[in-house]
Structures are given as C-alpha cells and as structure tokens.
Design an enzyme around this catalytic site. Structure first.
Site, PDB file in Angstrom:
ATOM      1  N   THR A 186     -16.165  -5.295   3.398  1.00  0.00           N
ATOM      2  CA  THR A 186     -16.320  -5.407   4.894  1.00  0.00           C
ATOM      3  C   THR A 186     -16.453  -3.890   5.230  1.00  0.00           C
ATOM      4  O   THR A 186     -16.955  -3.815   6.505  1.00  0.00           O
ATOM      5  CB  THR A 186     -14.887  -5.859   5.312  1.00  0.00           C
ATOM      6  OG1 THR A 186     -13.872  -5.195   4.908  1.00  0.00           O
ATOM      7  CG2 THR A 186     -15.055  -7.527   5.162  1.00  0.00           C
ATOM      8  N   LYS A 201     -10.222  -5.199  -8.323  1.00  0.00           N
ATOM      9  CA  LYS A 201     -11.765  -5.440  -8.145  1.00  0.00           C
ATOM     10  C   LYS A 201     -12.738  -4.848  -9.256  1.00  0.00           C
ATOM     11  O   LYS A 201     -13.501  -3.801  -9.468  1.00  0.00           O
ATOM     12  CB  LYS A 201     -12.360  -4.387  -7.005  1.00  0.00           C
ATOM     13  CG  LYS A 201     -11.706  -4.919  -5.654  1.00  0.00           C
ATOM     14  CD  LYS A 201     -12.047  -4.293  -4.379  1.00  0.00           C
ATOM     15  CE  LYS A 201     -11.507  -4.709  -3.230  1.00  0.00           C
ATOM     16  NZ  LYS A 201     -10.122  -4.508  -2.876  1.00  0.00           N
ATOM     17  N   LEU A 202     -12.497  -5.568 -10.427  1.00  0.00           N
ATOM     18  CA  LEU A 202     -13.018  -5.168 -11.669  1.00  0.00           C
ATOM     19  C   LEU A 202     -14.473  -5.331 -11.791  1.00  0.00           C
ATOM     20  O   LEU A 202     -15.087  -6.568 -10.907  1.00  0.00           O
ATOM     21  CB  LEU A 202     -12.684  -6.220 -12.776  1.00  0.00           C
ATOM     22  CG  LEU A 202     -10.978  -6.360 -12.883  1.00  0.00           C
ATOM     23  CD1 LEU A 202     -10.655  -7.353 -14.214  1.00  0.00           C
ATOM     24  CD2 LEU A 202     -10.307  -5.004 -13.219  1.00  0.00           C
ATOM     25  N   HIS A 203     -15.127  -4.510 -12.273  1.00  0.00           N
ATOM     26  CA  HIS A 203     -16.752  -4.610 -12.116  1.00  0.00           C
ATOM     27  C   HIS A 203     -17.167  -3.585 -13.374  1.00  0.00           C
ATOM     28  O   HIS A 203     -17.250  -2.470 -13.319  1.00  0.00           O
ATOM     29  CB  HIS A 203     -17.273  -3.778 -10.938  1.00  0.00           C
ATOM     30  CG  HIS A 203     -18.684  -4.195 -10.629  1.00  0.00           C
ATOM     31  ND1 HIS A 203     -19.338  -3.557  -9.439  1.00  0.00           N
ATOM     32  CD2 HIS A 203     -19.806  -4.511 -11.354  1.00  0.00           C
ATOM     33  CE1 HIS A 203     -20.464  -3.760  -9.530  1.00  0.00           C
ATOM     34  NE2 HIS A 203     -20.873  -4.476 -10.691  1.00  0.00           N
ATOM     35  N   ASP A 204     -17.682  -4.477 -14.569  1.00  0.00           N
ATOM     36  CA  ASP A 204     -18.070  -3.690 -15.704  1.00  0.00           C
ATOM     37  C   ASP A 204     -18.996  -4.657 -16.481  1.00  0.00           C
ATOM     38  O   ASP A 204     -19.574  -5.828 -15.890  1.00  0.00           O
ATOM     39  CB  ASP A 204     -17.013  -3.338 -16.362  1.00  0.00           C
ATOM     40  CG  ASP A 204     -17.413  -1.927 -17.127  1.00  0.00           C
ATOM     41  OD1 ASP A 204     -18.522  -1.974 -17.783  1.00  0.00           O
ATOM     42  OD2 ASP A 204     -16.442  -1.016 -17.178  1.00  0.00           O
ATOM     43  N   ASP A 215      -4.961  -6.264  -7.119  1.00  0.00           N
ATOM     44  CA  ASP A 215      -6.246  -6.216  -6.566  1.00  0.00           C
ATOM     45  C   ASP A 215      -7.055  -5.109  -7.185  1.00  0.00           C
ATOM     46  O   ASP A 215      -6.924  -3.951  -6.406  1.00  0.00           O
ATOM     47  CB  ASP A 215      -6.143  -6.096  -5.012  1.00  0.00           C
ATOM     48  CG  ASP A 215      -7.361  -5.925  -4.312  1.00  0.00           C
ATOM     49  OD1 ASP A 215      -8.231  -6.299  -4.815  1.00  0.00           O
ATOM     50  OD2 ASP A 215      -7.425  -5.799  -2.994  1.00  0.00           O
ATOM     51  N   LYS A 251       0.633  -8.000  -2.854  1.00  0.00           N
ATOM     52  CA  LYS A 251      -0.692  -7.466  -3.393  1.00  0.00           C
ATOM     53  C   LYS A 251      -0.358  -6.079  -3.916  1.00  0.00           C
ATOM     54  O   LYS A 251       0.102  -5.273  -3.266  1.00  0.00           O
ATOM     55  CB  LYS A 251      -1.493  -7.499  -2.235  1.00  0.00           C
ATOM     56  CG  LYS A 251      -2.896  -6.770  -2.971  1.00  0.00           C
ATOM     57  CD  LYS A 251      -4.043  -7.126  -1.890  1.00  0.00           C
ATOM     58  CE  LYS A 251      -4.327  -6.110  -0.930  1.00  0.00           C
ATOM     59  NZ  LYS A 251      -4.851  -4.853  -1.414  1.00  0.00           N
ATOM     60  N   GLY A 294      -0.588  -6.145   5.537  1.00  0.00           N
ATOM     61  CA  GLY A 294       0.155  -4.878   5.112  1.00  0.00           C
ATOM     62  C   GLY A 294       0.870  -4.367   6.415  1.00  0.00           C
ATOM     63  O   GLY A 294       2.087  -4.716   6.551  1.00  0.00           O
ATOM     64  N   ARG A 295       0.316  -3.240   6.904  1.00  0.00           N
ATOM     65  CA  ARG A 295       0.898  -2.533   8.111  1.00  0.00           C
ATOM     66  C   ARG A 295       1.819  -3.060   9.048  1.00  0.00           C
ATOM     67  O   ARG A 295       2.852  -2.873   9.405  1.00  0.00           O
ATOM     68  CB  ARG A 295       0.081  -1.484   8.762  1.00  0.00           C
ATOM     69  CG  ARG A 295      -0.374  -0.415   7.526  1.00  0.00           C
ATOM     70  CD  ARG A 295      -1.652   0.502   8.084  1.00  0.00           C
ATOM     71  NE  ARG A 295      -2.636  -0.491   8.138  1.00  0.00           N
ATOM     72  CZ  ARG A 295      -3.947   0.175   7.892  1.00  0.00           C
ATOM     73  NH1 ARG A 295      -4.156   1.189   8.685  1.00  0.00           N
ATOM     74  NH2 ARG A 295      -5.013  -0.868   8.236  1.00  0.00           N
ATOM     75  N   ASP A 304       1.132  -1.139   0.023  1.00  0.00           N
ATOM     76  CA  ASP A 304      -0.005  -0.039   0.012  1.00  0.00           C
ATOM     77  C   ASP A 304       0.800   1.155  -0.162  1.00  0.00           C
ATOM     78  O   ASP A 304       0.956   2.079   1.007  1.00  0.00           O
ATOM     79  CB  ASP A 304      -0.867   0.028   1.172  1.00  0.00           C
ATOM     80  CG  ASP A 304      -2.084  -0.967   0.956  1.00  0.00           C
ATOM     81  OD1 ASP A 304      -2.426  -1.260  -0.085  1.00  0.00           O
ATOM     82  OD2 ASP A 304      -2.373  -1.720   1.797  1.00  0.00           O
ATOM     83  N   GLN A 336      -8.343  -1.631  11.382  1.00  0.00           N
ATOM     84  CA  GLN A 336      -9.077  -2.751  11.258  1.00  0.00           C
ATOM     85  C   GLN A 336      -9.909  -2.984  12.669  1.00  0.00           C
ATOM     86  O   GLN A 336      -9.420  -3.140  13.567  1.00  0.00           O
ATOM     87  CB  GLN A 336      -8.115  -3.958  11.093  1.00  0.00           C
ATOM     88  CG  GLN A 336      -7.317  -3.568   9.504  1.00  0.00           C
ATOM     89  CD  GLN A 336      -8.161  -4.185   8.380  1.00  0.00           C
ATOM     90  OE1 GLN A 336      -9.239  -4.263   8.437  1.00  0.00           O
ATOM     91  NE2 GLN A 336      -7.462  -4.285   7.310  1.00  0.00           N
ATOM     92  N   PRO A 339     -19.812  -7.784 -18.775  1.00  0.00           N
ATOM     93  CA  PRO A 339     -18.856  -8.901 -19.060  1.00  0.00           C
ATOM     94  C   PRO A 339     -17.834  -8.850 -20.114  1.00  0.00           C
ATOM     95  O   PRO A 339     -16.721  -9.081 -19.781  1.00  0.00           O
ATOM     96  CB  PRO A 339     -20.219  -9.955 -19.532  1.00  0.00           C
ATOM     97  CG  PRO A 339     -21.125  -9.554 -19.042  1.00  0.00           C
ATOM     98  CD  PRO A 339     -21.215  -7.733 -19.115  1.00  0.00           C
ATOM     99  N   ASN A 340     -18.187  -8.207 -21.359  1.00  0.00           N
ATOM    100  CA  ASN A 340     -17.136  -8.177 -22.308  1.00  0.00           C
ATOM    101  C   ASN A 340     -15.908  -7.198 -22.048  1.00  0.00           C
ATOM    102  O   ASN A 340     -14.748  -7.632 -21.996  1.00  0.00           O
ATOM    103  CB  ASN A 340     -17.735  -7.505 -23.673  1.00  0.00           C
ATOM    104  CG  ASN A 340     -16.628  -7.294 -24.653  1.00  0.00           C
ATOM    105  OD1 ASN A 340     -16.195  -8.546 -25.118  1.00  0.00           O
ATOM    106  ND2 ASN A 340     -16.345  -6.166 -25.208  1.00  0.00           N
TER     107      ASN A 340
HETATM  108  O1  C5P Z   1      -2.155  -2.817   6.515  1.00  0.00           O
HETATM  109  P1  C5P Z   1      -3.387  -3.941   6.571  1.00  0.00           P
HETATM  110  O2  C5P Z   1      -2.990  -5.387   7.038  1.00  0.00           O
HETATM  111  O3  C5P Z   1      -4.635  -3.229   7.347  1.00  0.00           O
HETATM  112  O4  C5P Z   1      -3.837  -4.205   5.099  1.00  0.00           O
HETATM  113  C1  C5P Z   1      -4.700  -5.040   4.550  1.00  0.00           C
HETATM  114  C2  C5P Z   1      -4.856  -4.966   3.107  1.00  0.00           C
HETATM  115  O5  C5P Z   1      -5.951  -5.569   2.574  1.00  0.00           O
HETATM  116  C3  C5P Z   1      -4.909  -3.556   2.469  1.00  0.00           C
HETATM  117  O6  C5P Z   1      -4.480  -3.648   1.084  1.00  0.00           O
HETATM  118  C4  C5P Z   1      -6.316  -3.279   2.475  1.00  0.00           C
HETATM  119  O7  C5P Z   1      -6.892  -2.178   1.430  1.00  0.00           O
HETATM  120  C5  C5P Z   1      -6.845  -4.658   1.934  1.00  0.00           C
HETATM  121  N1  C5P Z   1      -8.204  -5.008   2.472  1.00  0.00           N
HETATM  122  C6  C5P Z   1      -8.698  -4.856   3.758  1.00  0.00           C
HETATM  123  N2  C5P Z   1      -9.926  -5.266   3.961  1.00  0.00           N
HETATM  124  C7  C5P Z   1     -10.860  -5.659   3.229  1.00  0.00           C
HETATM  125  C8  C5P Z   1     -10.460  -5.804   1.802  1.00  0.00           C
HETATM  126  C9  C5P Z   1      -9.259  -5.253   1.524  1.00  0.00           C
HETATM  127  O8  C5P Z   1      -8.007  -4.565   4.686  1.00  0.00           O
HETATM  128  N3  C5P Z   1     -12.171  -6.131   3.497  1.00  0.00           N
END
Ligand code: C5P
Length: 237
Positions: free
Chosen positions: A124, A62-65, A60, A33, A214-215, A11, A194, A67-68
């Site tokens: 989420t 997140k495609l959304h359109d 990542d 990722k 990530g973090r 990120d 989170q 089908p073609n």
């Molecule tokens: O830093 P952290 O561990 O919270 O990063 C989690 C990664 O997962 C980030 O790239 C965040 O955008 C992604 N993510 C998330 N929760 C979701 C979907 C994706 O934390 N529901």
C-alpha cells in the site's frame, strides 16, 4: 474469550518489550503479529514465547525468493509454529504453489495444524509514480485484484490488503478466502501515518476476516481498555 479476529501488531524490537505488552494485554488478546523488526532482532524465541503463553502467531516476513527457497522457509516457519505466514504474490504462481505444498507436507509430517498462507499483492506504500518506476502496467487497483485472484488459484489461503480493497477482493475471490487488513483506526484513535484507513466495523462489513491493529492499542494509555473498545466496535456489526 478473546476475539481472534483481532491481531495485535507487535512493532517492537526486544523480547522485553514484547513480554511487557503481552503481559499487559493478558487474556484480552489471543493473536499477535511478529514482523521483520522483532523477528530479525529477537528471532525464533518470539514465536516460542507467544506459543507458551497460549497465543497464535502471525509471522509477517513477506517471503519472496525462488520457489525452492520459499518452500524451505515455509517448512521452517511451520515447524516453528506460525499460524499465518505472508509471502509476496509477485514471486509468481510457481513460488506460491511450492509454498502451499510445503506448508501442507510439513504440517502433516509434524502432525500440527497447517499454517495459512497469505499473499501480499501490491504494497500500500506504492503510489502511481513508484508503480510506474518499476514498470507497473495496469492501474494499481487492477493489479491488486489480478494478484489476489492468482494467489487464490495458486493455493494461497488469503491476502493482506487495505480495508479499502477488501470489498472488491471479496467479490473476486469468494467467501472462503481470508482477507487480513491493517490500516484500521477505531473511532477513538489517531490516524498516525496511516492514510487509507477504515474503522473496525467498516472493515469487517466490507469483508475483512481479521484486523491487524498496532498503535491504537500498543500506544494507548490503557491498552486493555483500547482492546475492549475495539472489540465492542467489531461486535457492533
Ligand atoms: O500501528 P498500526 O495499526 O498502523 O500498525 C499496523 C501494522 O500493519 C504494522 O505492523 C504495519 O507494518 C502493518 N502494515 C500496514 N499497512 C500495510 C501492511 C502492513 O500498516 N499495507
């Protein structure tokens, strides 16, 4: 050998930051990722660079359109070399089936490994108020399971899900379905923003196939040591 069940979320917004992290983590991490922030800023070179370093890439976007359009997008991302690609299951069964077909055909044509397609069910970040505002009818949890099942029936290889949903999805979708979970906090780390979190060990025990973290790694004082501790927790199961 790095544990390829661990995917580190890059990120960051620049190639320089990406290279610094990948260099710092070295051989301890094999899967990264790349999300919207980095891909929209630095583009395809992010994936090319990671591949040159021998890393696998989870793209990542997140495609959304229609089908073609999604199918063509998946073809381009397969050509680029992504190993995991996300799309929104709310794009519907026809869109998901078109994406799956495109991934298979592109991989065959290029003689590369077919990327795995992961569906996003309900983000989420939704709470009940936001869910009602867009006309959600079922309780969110039921909708997550409904979309996970639909994703499987439509040719998706798995889903991205909260670790707290992993167990129920595993029950509905079976053993050969990928469940990739963010929202992981090892026992030594801060929760940050989170809220619905699980430890690496618990997420795997509940059926997660891969963990996106990530973090707790990227902001750690010693990122390699953070990886070592996380892998230790993962292997304790
Ligand atoms: O830093 P952290 O561990 O919270 O990063 C989690 C990664 O997962 C980030 O790239 C965040 O955008 C992604 N993510 C998330 N929760 C979701 C979907 C994706 O934390 N529901």
């Amino acid at each position: 050998m790095a544990d390829d069940r661990l995917i580190v979320a890059l990120d960051v917004a620049t190639m320089e930051q990406l290279k610094n992290l990948v260099t710092t983590l070295g051989d301890s991490v094999s899967y990264y990722k790349v999300g919207m922030e980095l891909f929209y800023a630095a583009g395809a070179q992010t994936v090319t660079y990671l591949q040159e370093q021998g890393k696998s890439v989870f793209l990542d976007l997140k495609l959304h359109d229609i089908p073609n359009t999604v199918a063509q997008g998946v073809t381009s991302l397969t050509r680029l070399g992504a190993k995991l690609i996300t799309l929104h299951s709310q794009g519907g069964p026809v869109m998901m089936a078109a994406a799956a077909k495109a991934a298979t055909e592109a991989a065959e044509k290029l003689q590369v490994e077919r990327p795995k397609l992961l569906a996003v069910t309900v983000l989420t970040s939704f709470d009940d108020d936001a869910w009602t505002a867009i006309g959600g009818q079922l309780p969110i949890r039921d909708q997550v399971l409904r979309l996970a099942k639909l994703a499987k029936e439509s040719g998706m290889d798995g889903v991205v899900a909260s670790p707290l949903e992993a167990k129920a999805i595993r029950e509905v979708c079976g053993d050969d379905f990928l469940i990739v979970t963010p929202g992981i906090r090892p026992s030594f780390a801060a929760a940050n923003d989170q809220k619905r979190i699980a430890t690496p060990k618990n997420a795997l025990a509940d059926g997660a196939s891969k963990l996106v973290i990530g973090r707790p790694i990227t902001k750690a004082e010693n990122p390699q040591e953070a990886v070592r501790l996380i892998v230790e927790e993962m292997e304790a199961i």
